[in-house]
Design a protein around this motif. Sequence first.
Motif, PDB file in Angstrom:
ATOM      1  N   LYS A   1       1.180  -1.307   0.085  1.00  0.00           N
ATOM      2  CA  LYS A   1      -0.217   0.162   0.070  1.00  0.00           C
ATOM      3  C   LYS A   1       1.086   1.139   0.012  1.00  0.00           C
ATOM      4  N   ARG A   2       1.802   1.078   0.759  1.00  0.00           N
ATOM      5  CA  ARG A   2       2.795   2.398   1.093  1.00  0.00           C
ATOM      6  C   ARG A   2       4.518   2.141   0.501  1.00  0.00           C
ATOM      7  N   GLY A   3       4.679   0.939   0.573  1.00  0.00           N
ATOM      8  CA  GLY A   3       6.142   0.610   0.144  1.00  0.00           C
ATOM      9  C   GLY A   3       6.251  -0.186  -0.986  1.00  0.00           C
TER      10      GLY A   3
ATOM     11  N   LYS B   1      12.706  -2.955   2.001  1.00  0.00           N
ATOM     12  CA  LYS B   1      11.359  -2.159   1.975  1.00  0.00           C
ATOM     13  C   LYS B   1      11.759  -0.705   1.813  1.00  0.00           C
TER      14      LYS B   1
ATOM     15  N   TYR C   1      15.503  -6.448   5.805  1.00  0.00           N
ATOM     16  CA  TYR C   1      15.164  -7.727   6.914  1.00  0.00           C
ATOM     17  C   TYR C   1      14.873  -9.199   6.032  1.00  0.00           C
ATOM     18  N   LYS C   2      14.880 -10.112   6.925  1.00  0.00           N
ATOM     19  CA  LYS C   2      14.996 -11.296   6.460  1.00  0.00           C
ATOM     20  C   LYS C   2      13.634 -11.682   5.475  1.00  0.00           C
TER      21      LYS C   2
ATOM     22  N   VAL D   1      10.716 -13.818   4.317  1.00  0.00           N
ATOM     23  CA  VAL D   1       9.925 -14.608   4.951  1.00  0.00           C
ATOM     24  C   VAL D   1       9.564 -15.599   3.813  1.00  0.00           C
TER      25      VAL D   1
ATOM     26  N   TYR E   1       2.457 -14.818   7.318  1.00  0.00           N
ATOM     27  CA  TYR E   1       2.961 -15.886   6.570  1.00  0.00           C
ATOM     28  C   TYR E   1       3.557 -17.046   7.194  1.00  0.00           C
TER      29      TYR E   1
ATOM     30  N   ASP F   1       4.880  -6.184   8.111  1.00  0.00           N
ATOM     31  CA  ASP F   1       4.212  -4.736   7.757  1.00  0.00           C
ATOM     32  C   ASP F   1       3.842  -4.280   9.114  1.00  0.00           C
TER      33      ASP F   1
ATOM     34  N   GLU G   1       4.449  -0.877   9.661  1.00  0.00           N
ATOM     35  CA  GLU G   1       4.609   0.548   9.445  1.00  0.00           C
ATOM     36  C   GLU G   1       3.478   1.324  10.144  1.00  0.00           C
TER      37      GLU G   1
HETATM   38  N1  LIG Z   1      10.199  -9.938   4.615  1.00  0.00           N
HETATM   39  C1  LIG Z   1       9.257 -10.160   3.952  1.00  0.00           C
HETATM   40  N2  LIG Z   1       9.520 -11.690   3.476  1.00  0.00           N
HETATM   41  C2  LIG Z   1       8.578 -11.986   2.447  1.00  0.00           C
HETATM   42  N3  LIG Z   1       7.675 -11.081   1.617  1.00  0.00           N
HETATM   43  C3  LIG Z   1       7.693  -9.882   2.298  1.00  0.00           C
HETATM   44  C4  LIG Z   1       8.476  -9.426   3.187  1.00  0.00           C
HETATM   45  N4  LIG Z   1       8.136  -7.978   3.150  1.00  0.00           N
HETATM   46  C5  LIG Z   1       7.112  -7.642   2.316  1.00  0.00           C
HETATM   47  N5  LIG Z   1       6.808  -8.956   1.637  1.00  0.00           N
HETATM   48  C6  LIG Z   1       5.866  -8.859   0.599  1.00  0.00           C
HETATM   49  O1  LIG Z   1       5.729  -7.345   0.169  1.00  0.00           O
HETATM   50  C7  LIG Z   1       4.247  -6.966   0.297  1.00  0.00           C
HETATM   51  C8  LIG Z   1       3.790  -5.547   0.677  1.00  0.00           C
HETATM   52  O2  LIG Z   1       4.823  -5.578   2.001  1.00  0.00           O
HETATM   53  P1  LIG Z   1       4.067  -4.617   3.191  1.00  0.00           P
HETATM   54  O3  LIG Z   1       5.224  -4.381   4.235  1.00  0.00           O
HETATM   55  O4  LIG Z   1       2.791  -4.937   3.630  1.00  0.00           O
HETATM   56  O5  LIG Z   1       4.194  -3.227   2.325  1.00  0.00           O
HETATM   57  P2  LIG Z   1       3.011  -1.777   2.711  1.00  0.00           P
HETATM   58  O6  LIG Z   1       3.333  -1.245   3.890  1.00  0.00           O
HETATM   59  O7  LIG Z   1       3.634  -0.950   1.490  1.00  0.00           O
HETATM   60  O8  LIG Z   1       1.834  -2.723   2.579  1.00  0.00           O
HETATM   61  C9  LIG Z   1       3.550  -8.041   1.363  1.00  0.00           C
HETATM   62  O9  LIG Z   1       2.446  -8.360   1.011  1.00  0.00           O
HETATM   63  C10 LIG Z   1       4.515  -9.400   0.960  1.00  0.00           C
HETATM   64  O10 LIG Z   1       4.216 -10.155  -0.245  1.00  0.00           O
END
Ligand SMILES: Nc1ncnc2c1ncn2[C@@H]1O[C@H](COP(=O)(O)OP(=O)(O)O)[C@@H](O)[C@H]1O
Length: 394
Positions: free
Chosen positions: A202-204, A232, A273-274, A276, A325, A336, A338
């Motif tokens: 949504k934001r990243g 991210k 970050y790791k 997942v 996950y 997420d 944030e």
């Molecule tokens: N550490 C991670 N491991 C695996 N997939 C990730 C990870 N971080 C983000 N993602 C993927 O990226 C998508 C968007 O990340 P997210 O943190 O939800 O961003 P936003 O804050 O923009 O919504 C997640 O729905 C997931 O599919």
Amino acid sequence: MDIYEPAEDSYLLQKEVQAHAEGRVLDLGTGSGIQGLAAIKSPRVREVLSVDINENAISELQKIIRQQKLRKIKVLKSNLFENITGKFNTIIFNPPYLPQDEGIEDAALYGGKKGWEVSEQFFHKASSHLISNGNILFLFSTLTNKEKVEEIIGHHLFQFKELSSEKMAWEKLYVYEITKTDLLRELEIKRVEEIHFLAKGKRGVIYKGIQERAELIKTHFAKKETISIAIKTKREDSQAMGRIENEVNWLKILNKKGIGPKLLFSSKTYFAYKFVEGALFLDWIETARKKEVLAVIKNLLNQCYIMDNIGVNKEEMHHPHKHIYITKNHRPVMIDFERCSRTENPKNVTQFVEFLARIKKDLKEFTYDPDKLRELAKEYKQSRDLEIIINFLL
Ligand SMILES: Nc1ncnc2c1ncn2[C@@H]1O[C@H](COP(=O)(O)OP(=O)(O)O)[C@@H](O)[C@H]1O
Ligand SMILES: [Mg+2]
């Protein structure tokens, strides 16, 4: 296999090679050798490695090199970067860029079904073979799909500048100079490789890469391991300020409690970050056994409970599907953070319980009454006793 004959595209690229190639040069998919042979004429070019997948192209070029006693240029058979080691100042690539025609095979012309697949493979590995401030001289045509090419460049954290273009009967040709973005350079200093776009949230914007890490173990032997990491960054179109810093701060706090992917390193504009490896919660449930589902729900309730006790709201825990996950070992990892914020009125457990009440229909082996569960959530608000909820589900 026929050798690709130089045509308009070759001559357009050749001009830019003479002007912009320098140092150690890789001429990928050399064909007739026209780009490599142009490059060695430049005093700024130290040496050229010309490669092609086509054996005939290689031996023809070798003949020319022998006849003309050329010293600065060497040839090698390689499919893209397959047999290439080391880094270059300039990489020249005139990719096969036409969308595949039914039934015709010609590696020099067709870049895959849609025309850009070979270019995508190229960018996946390109950065590892380019020095930090090196450049890529890249030719493509509107027949390849210009937007897609630019998207692929951005998805690998490169940036581009148009050097020249030429309008033809059916297409327009472009030569781009492509360089690494600051973020890509920074990540490579941290030994992150094969960085590519993963998802737009949504934001990243999330990228994925691999990082070789040396872990010091007791005996002082450094054990090397390669891990998948996620990076991210803020979406350019997102107005939200300070989101990255906020998520970094909360990840630091929550990681200590075993919550969230492990934070590896960060700056004001991104964090790593790791990654997942796992399946989204609701998808995972479909094939999991009741006992496993129960254990995962219990674990998630506990994570929510810990956040409640810290006094932070993760937000969106009543529709957390995209943010949970489940790993191969059935460990639930939330992502997420944030929107995390301090609160006197934590809602993580109650929101997650509301979610459980709503998805009861997907949990076919479970018999709990969703309305009773909602009542218990209200009780929890007063008592902060998680056990009643867990016991009810068991
Ligand atoms: N550490 C991670 N491991 C695996 N997939 C990730 C990870 N971080 C983000 N993602 C993927 O990226 C998508 C968007 O990340 P997210 O943190 O939800 O961003 P936003 O804050 O923009 O919504 C997640 O729905 C997931 O599919
Ligand atoms: Mg999200």
